[in-house]
Design a protein around this motif. Structure first.
Motif, PDB file in Angstrom:
ATOM      1  N   ASP A 115     -18.768 -19.668 -73.599  1.00 55.12           N
ATOM      2  CA  ASP A 115     -18.830 -19.602 -75.170  1.00 55.12           C
ATOM      3  C   ASP A 115     -20.137 -20.387 -75.745  1.00 55.12           C
ATOM      4  OD1 ASP A 115     -16.303 -18.678 -75.427  1.00 55.12           O
ATOM      5  OD2 ASP A 115     -15.389 -20.565 -75.582  1.00 55.12           O
TER       6      ASP A 115
ATOM      7  N   SER B  83     -15.428 -22.655 -66.949  1.00 54.08           N
ATOM      8  CA  SER B  83     -16.271 -21.287 -66.994  1.00 54.08           C
ATOM      9  C   SER B  83     -16.111 -20.733 -68.521  1.00 54.08           C
ATOM     10  CB  SER B  83     -15.690 -20.211 -66.042  1.00 54.08           C
ATOM     11  OG  SER B  83     -14.319 -20.053 -66.279  1.00 54.08           O
ATOM     12  N   ASP B  84     -14.886 -20.856 -68.921  1.00 51.67           N
ATOM     13  CA  ASP B  84     -14.880 -20.439 -70.499  1.00 51.67           C
ATOM     14  C   ASP B  84     -15.788 -20.977 -71.578  1.00 51.67           C
ATOM     15  OD1 ASP B  84     -12.989 -18.373 -69.748  1.00 51.67           O
ATOM     16  OD2 ASP B  84     -11.222 -19.261 -70.196  1.00 51.67           O
ATOM     17  N   GLU B  85     -15.628 -22.432 -71.283  1.00 51.29           N
ATOM     18  CA  GLU B  85     -16.276 -23.192 -72.471  1.00 51.29           C
ATOM     19  C   GLU B  85     -17.945 -22.929 -72.056  1.00 51.29           C
ATOM     20  OE1 GLU B  85     -15.360 -27.081 -73.176  1.00 51.29           O
ATOM     21  OE2 GLU B  85     -13.244 -26.815 -72.059  1.00 51.29           O
TER      22      GLU B  85
END
Length: 367
Positions: A175, A170-172
């Motif tokens: 980003d 989810s973070d990647e």
């Protein structure tokens, strides 16, 4: 900003590398409550062998209770990076439980060099739509990150999960959205957690995909479609796209498991050949071997008695590791969840599912 010219990925290696190599685990990153990303250090002398194209996979090997076990995991890193795989825990899974719960940096794992044809052309600026569910995001993340970085492509990603806490990477993904705000459209669909819109709540089934294509995506403007996840989702997406007239050569698929299809017929392997046989020639790593094999056992299983170096992972017609080109004779494939129609037209088969039907056949793993 001046964008560098697109870099085409290295052409497919024509000779199949079938040797496992011990690679050191460099990092184990917790992605969500039940998944990790495992990164590997590749020594300089193996760099060319482990260079991968986005969307390819690695086969891992270990011994469990005296048995050799293999599993195939898709690479989730961008093109040109160190190899990294995404792994979701499966209850009772021999590999997933070990990788998610036990493997630590510094451990060594036996790894086969990258394989697979679920890969984009990084020399073209195209419009891509990716439809993924669960751990199907793993190769899709590699594809999305690579085409955004190395081309002027635009990408829409429809990503289905149960809840926000189960979303891998989810973070990647966030980003990437921040880095390419005008070229990446990211749509999360949750089946067990309400979203702000009904459109984004529920399973990515045929009805939901049709709704998405009528509101979020203009199918007429899409060059390439990438489908990855469980069999039911991939099948529904294929049906919807074909109903809409999308050409099969623009639809690319990869399955992670096939939980709702009839089981393959049981294999009855006998130590002695009983019944009709075929003369089978196997070409692998430049070495040619001919043998007489029964017609009621898949080529891979029967030929492994003479050529134990033949590549394989799942033996269920899903991963494509055992792919070879049929250059002589004919076979009947029992299942195929890995090869695209263009590959079939070129003569490629899954040797784990191929039963000889002619007196002689030749399968070339180096093709």
């Amino acid at each position: 900003m001046v964008r560098p010219a697109p870099v085409a990925p290295a052409p497919p290696v024509r000779r199949r590398r079938t040797s496992f190599h011990p690679l050191r685990v460099s990092d184990v990153e917790r992605l969500c409550e039940d998944a990790v990303a495992v990164s590997f250090d590749v020594p300089p002398e193996l760099a060319a062998e482990f260079a991968f194209r986005p969307g390819q996979s690695l086969t891992l090997r270990r011994r469990v209770d005296g048995r050799e076990e293999r599993r195939s995991y898709s690479i989730c890193a961008p093109h040109g990076s160190a190899p990294r795989i995404g792994v979701r825990y499966v209850p009772g899974g021999l590999f997933s439980s070990w990788l998610v719960r036990e493997v630590r940096p510094g451990d060594e794992i036996e790894v086969l060099p990258p394989t697979g044809s679920f890969t984009p052309n990084l020399a073209k600026h195209e419009r891509h739509v990716c439809i993924a569910a669960g751990s199907g995001i793993t190769p899709v993340l590699s594809i999305v990150a690579s085409v955004l970085r190395e081309t002027d492509a635009t990408v829409t990603l429809l990503y289905g999960n149960r809840r926000s806490g189960t979303v891998m990477f989810s973070d990647e993904l966030a980003d990437l959205k921040d880095r390419y705000p005008t070229r990446l459209e990211l749509v999360h669909v949750l089946s067990r957690e309400p979203r702000e819109s009904e459109l984004f709540t529920g399973r990515l089934d045929a009805a939901k995909i049709r709704a998405m294509l009528s509101t979020v995506v203009d199918a007429d403007e899409v060059d390439q479609w990438w489908l990855c996840g469980p069999y039911g989702m991939v099948r529904d997406a294929q049906d919807v796209l074909r109903e809409g007239g999308v050409a099969s050569e623009r639809i690319h698929q990869e399955l992670f498991y096939v939980e709702d299809v009839p089981p393959e017929p049981a294999r009855h392997e006998e130590p002695a050949i009983d019944g009709p046989t075929s003369e089978v020639t196997v070409v692998l790593d430049g070495r040619v071997t001919s043998m007489s094999l029964p017609r009621n056992i898949p080529v891979l299983d029967a030929a492994q008695r003479v050529r134990p170096d033949l590549p394989f992972a799942c033996k269920g017609g899903v991963c494509g590791t055992c792919r070879a080109k049929l250059t002589c004779g004919e076979v009947r494939m029992r299942r195929n969840f890995a090869l695209e129609e263009s590959e079939l037209a070129e003569g490629f088969v899954l040797t784990c599912q191929s039963l000889p039907t002619t007196d002689t056949i030749t399968v070339d793993f180096d093709a």
